[in-house]
Design a protein around this motif. Structure first.
Motif, PDB file in Angstrom:
ATOM      1  N   VAL A  11       0.911  -1.135   0.127  1.00 27.62           N
ATOM      2  CA  VAL A  11      -0.015   0.011   0.028  1.00 27.62           C
ATOM      3  C   VAL A  11       0.908   1.274   0.003  1.00 27.62           C
ATOM      4  CG1 VAL A  11      -1.653   1.251   1.412  1.00 27.62           C
ATOM      5  CG2 VAL A  11      -1.809  -1.125   0.974  1.00 27.62           C
ATOM      6  N   GLU A  37      -1.581  -1.085  -4.214  1.00 27.22           N
ATOM      7  CA  GLU A  37      -2.560   0.026  -4.449  1.00 27.22           C
ATOM      8  C   GLU A  37      -2.004   1.255  -3.942  1.00 27.22           C
ATOM      9  OE1 GLU A  37      -6.113  -0.409  -1.967  1.00 27.22           O
ATOM     10  OE2 GLU A  37      -5.025  -1.758  -0.764  1.00 27.22           O
ATOM     11  N   VAL A  39      -3.643   4.849  -1.840  1.00 22.58           N
ATOM     12  CA  VAL A  39      -4.684   5.166  -0.918  1.00 22.58           C
ATOM     13  C   VAL A  39      -4.900   6.696  -0.970  1.00 22.58           C
ATOM     14  CG1 VAL A  39      -5.338   5.272   1.524  1.00 22.58           C
ATOM     15  CG2 VAL A  39      -3.950   3.477   0.841  1.00 22.58           C
ATOM     16  N   GLN A  45     -11.471   7.402   2.804  1.00 20.77           N
ATOM     17  CA  GLN A  45     -11.006   6.318   1.998  1.00 20.77           C
ATOM     18  C   GLN A  45      -9.592   5.833   2.696  1.00 20.77           C
ATOM     19  OE1 GLN A  45     -10.696   8.689  -1.415  1.00 20.77           O
ATOM     20  NE2 GLN A  45     -12.445   7.902  -2.386  1.00 20.77           N
ATOM     21  N   THR A  49      -9.115   1.785   3.851  1.00 21.18           N
ATOM     22  CA  THR A  49      -8.068   0.942   3.468  1.00 21.18           C
ATOM     23  C   THR A  49      -6.897   0.467   4.578  1.00 21.18           C
ATOM     24  OG1 THR A  49      -8.022   2.063   1.375  1.00 21.18           O
ATOM     25  CG2 THR A  49      -5.822   0.659   2.172  1.00 21.18           C
TER      26      THR A  49
END
Length: 168
Positions: A11, A37, A39, A45, A49
């Motif tokens: 992340v 991914e 963030v 949001q 996550t």
């Protein structure tokens, strides 16, 4: 490299101008066969996550300047969840530096909110290049799969697509 070898998922998070670097890094990692991914900086949001993180997740915080409080706070939460953390910072004054298990210093050489992000991009791209070179699954397989997907997407006369669109 050991951090990446232990992680099943990566992340990346950043603030301000560094967000584009996080997006680029996640995309490069995915293209190299890693689960990754970014963030967004929106707290809703980000929280959504962060609650999914576990000890198999590597969190990379990117900070171009001495700012980065929100990324540092998110990294502190990642520590609570058992994640390893890597900071890529343009300023050693960044709070991301203090919340990271390991730090890569990529000087941005500018003051204030308008840093040069070139060094950050280079550092992250170099990490991806080294990881890709050390990845055990053959790059030939990934290239073959990529070419098949690309051909499918760029050939409008693809029979499988036409059948799917016509409900056959």
């Amino acid at each position: 490299l050991a951090m990446f070898e232990k992680a099943y998922h990566v992340v990346l998070m950043a603030e301000g101008y560094a967000e584009s670097i996080a997006q680029m890094g996640a995309q490069q990692l995915r293209h190299s066969g890693f689960s990754a991914e970014t963030v967004p900086s929106d707290p809703v949001q980000r929280a959504a996550t962060l609650i999914r993180l576990d000890a198999n997740t590597l969190v990379i915080g990117i900070s171009a300047t001495e700012y980065g409080r929100d990324v540092a706070k998110a990294m502190a939460y990642a520590h609570i969840r058992g994640c390893a953390t890597l900071g890529i910072v343009g300023s050693m004054e960044s709070p991301v530096n203090r919340m990271s298990d390991s730090v890569i210093y990529a000087p941005t050489n500018s003051e204030g909110p308008l840093p040069s992000i070139v060094a950050l991009a280079c550092a992250l791209s170099a990490i991806v290049a080294v990881l890709s070179a050390n990845k055990s699954n053959a790059p030939e397989q990934q290239i073959s799969e990529f070419n098949a997907a690309y051909q499918f997407l760029t050939q409008p006369e693809n029979e499988a697509f036409e059948e799917e669109m016509n409900g056959e």
